[in-house]
Design an enzyme around this catalytic site. Structure first.
Site, PDB file in Angstrom:
ATOM      1  CB  VAL A 246      -0.936   0.024   1.235  1.00 53.79           C
ATOM      2  CG1 VAL A 246      -1.961   1.133   1.103  1.00 53.79           C
ATOM      3  CG2 VAL A 246      -1.619  -1.317   1.434  1.00 53.79           C
ATOM      4  CD  GLU A 247       6.168   2.628   3.047  1.00 59.45           C
ATOM      5  OE1 GLU A 247       5.791   1.967   4.033  1.00 59.45           O
ATOM      6  OE2 GLU A 247       7.285   3.142   2.968  1.00 59.45           O
ATOM      7  NE  ARG A 248       8.071  -1.224  -0.989  1.00 55.50           N
ATOM      8  CZ  ARG A 248       8.594  -2.349  -0.535  1.00 55.50           C
ATOM      9  NH1 ARG A 248       8.178  -3.510  -1.015  1.00 55.50           N
ATOM     10  NH2 ARG A 248       9.519  -2.329   0.393  1.00 55.50           N
TER      11      ARG A 248
END
Ligand SMILES: Cc1cc2nc3c(=O)[nH]c(=O)nc-3n(C[C@H](O)[C@H](O)[C@H](O)COP(=O)(O)OP(=O)(O)OC[C@H]3O[C@@H](n4cnc5c(N)ncnc54)[C@H](O)[C@@H]3O)c2cc1C
Length: 386
Positions: A246-248
């Site tokens: 999700v962060e990426r």
């Protein structure tokens, strides 16, 4: 505009709301926050929470919007238009880096106690994974939590922690089974920063992202209830790897609008600036180079949208999100370099936005997993390793 194929009227209304928020509540303060080397996270997140912008895709039961990730994608694209990367990064830490595991795997009590204040903007979150001796190699982390009755006692140190000097809670990856190394035996634990034994050892001075505070944190016999453990004990590495996806994706979504802004700004500059009695933009080399960047950016946006489609459909997007993150890092650097070049000396002075973009954009290939780590994931998933 290609985005019309993906975004409906409600998405566009959200887009306009966030755009106004960035114009009115972030951009006028960017110079001061960059100079202060920090932005007031509690104040800004409070305003975002009031507008329901900090948990669009989280459950309504805990204050979230109950919407799918397309809405979060819109938010990230618009936040990425801010005139600095530091504040958008801090917002993404709150929504897409420190809380996805809590929202997905937390108990009802944990979500009420920790997710609700995060979504309402009443608590600032950090994500604590990296350490002085463990960045790319997450399996090398050494911060440990030892059981003492129904509490953990945490000792160790975390490095590079965004929002680190002003966070109320840290989603902390620690070793909980006594092992020194390896992927097994880690847990994700929510640590309140008012706990005894927690200290901010140092605020780091960085080359860019100046409005974001980044810190080294120290844990000296910090006692935290075992009830703060997210998901099953020992599953922390897997939960963190899921959270990284999700962060990426979030990082890639935010970066595209920043690139778009800088390319458009450069086109405008090249229209106005004359050399050899001609506007710079009349040079075919400059037109072609800028159009090439636009083409690559368009391709990246579509890769991002493909990741969102997979994510919303509940499919694994590890491969594509790694590709998007890789491409985002590389393309941001190229956009920064080419656009700075076409600004000439004006690209090199602080009065103009170009220099800040050049510094901020460099983080894209390092933070949240370096380019080489993304390449390693793609190589593994595509079967290039023996
Ligand atoms: C401004 C900023 C904010 C950050 N915010 C956070 C945060 O909020 N929370 C958090 O936990 N972390 C955060 N980080 C840490 C970030 O995720 C790490 O910096 C990143 O993962 C790289 O780790 P490292 O710096 O230890 O580099 P290292 O692991 O020492 O790697 C150095 C370089 O070596 C190369 N490399 C490494 N491994 C390989 C390999 N296997 N093959 C080939 N090349 C390789 C890469 O080029 C890499 O950049 C932040 C970092 C910065 C700079």
């Amino acid at each position: 505009m290609t985005t019309d194929l993906y975004f409906n009227k409600e998405h566009q209304e959200l887009r306009m709301l966030v755009r106004r928020f960035v114009d009115n509540e972030i951009n006028p303060h960017v110079e001061a926050w960059e100079e202060a080397r920090i932005f007031p996270a509690h104040e800004l997140f409070g305003k975002m929470g009031d507008l329901g912008l900090l948990g669009l895709n989280y459950e309504e039961e805990y204050g979230g919007g109950g919407l799918d990730y397309w809405y979060q994608a819109v938010l990230l694209e618009e936040i990425g238009r801010a005139h600095c990367a530091g504040v958008p990064m801090a917002i993404a830490v709150q929504c897409d880096m420190a809380t996805p595991a809590l929202a997905e795997h937390g108990t009802a009590e944990q979500k009420e106690k920790f997710l609700r204040p995060a979504v309402e903007g009443k608590a600032v979150f950090s994500i604590g994974v990296s350490e002085p001796d463990a960045g790319s190699d997450v399996a090398a982390i050494r911060t440990k939590a030892e059981a003492d009755g129904d509490h953990w006692v945490i000792n160790g140190s975390k490095m590079w922690i965004t929002n680190g000097t002003q966070a109320d809670y840290i989603t902390l990856l620690v070793r909980t089974d006594g092992r020194e190394r390896g992927y097994r035996g880690m847990s994700l634990i929510i640590v309140p920063t008012d706990a005894d034994g927690f200290t901010v050892s140092k605020k780091l001075e960085k080359m860019g992202n100046h409005s974001s505070d980044t810190a080294i944190l120290s844990f000296d016999d910090v006692r935290v209830p075992k009830a703060n453990t997210i998901g099953a004990e020992g599953m922390g590495f897997i939960l963190q790897m899921q959270q990284f996806q999700v962060e990426r994706l979030a990082a890639s979504l935010m970066a595209t609008s920043g690139m778009e802004r800088i390319i458009e700004m450069t086109i405008q500059y090249c229209r106005e600036r004359k050399t050899f009695k001609q506007p710079l933009i009349n040079n075919q080399w400059i037109q072609f180079k800028l159009c090439e960047l636009k083409t690559e950016l368009e391709a990246l946006k579509h890769l991002n949208y493909y990741c969102v489609r997979k994510f919303v459909a509940g499919q694994d997007m590890t491969r594509e999100a790694s590709m998007a993150k890789l491409k985002m890092g590389r393309l941001s650097r190229e956009v920064a370099d080419v656009c700075l070049q076409f600004h000439g000396g004006m690209g090199y002075v602080e009065e103009y936005p170009m220099a800040r973009y050049f510094r901020d954009a460099r983080l894209g290939s390092i933070g949240g997993g370096a380019d080489e780590i993304m390449l390693g994931i793609i190589a593994k998933l595509d079967g290039l390793l023996d």
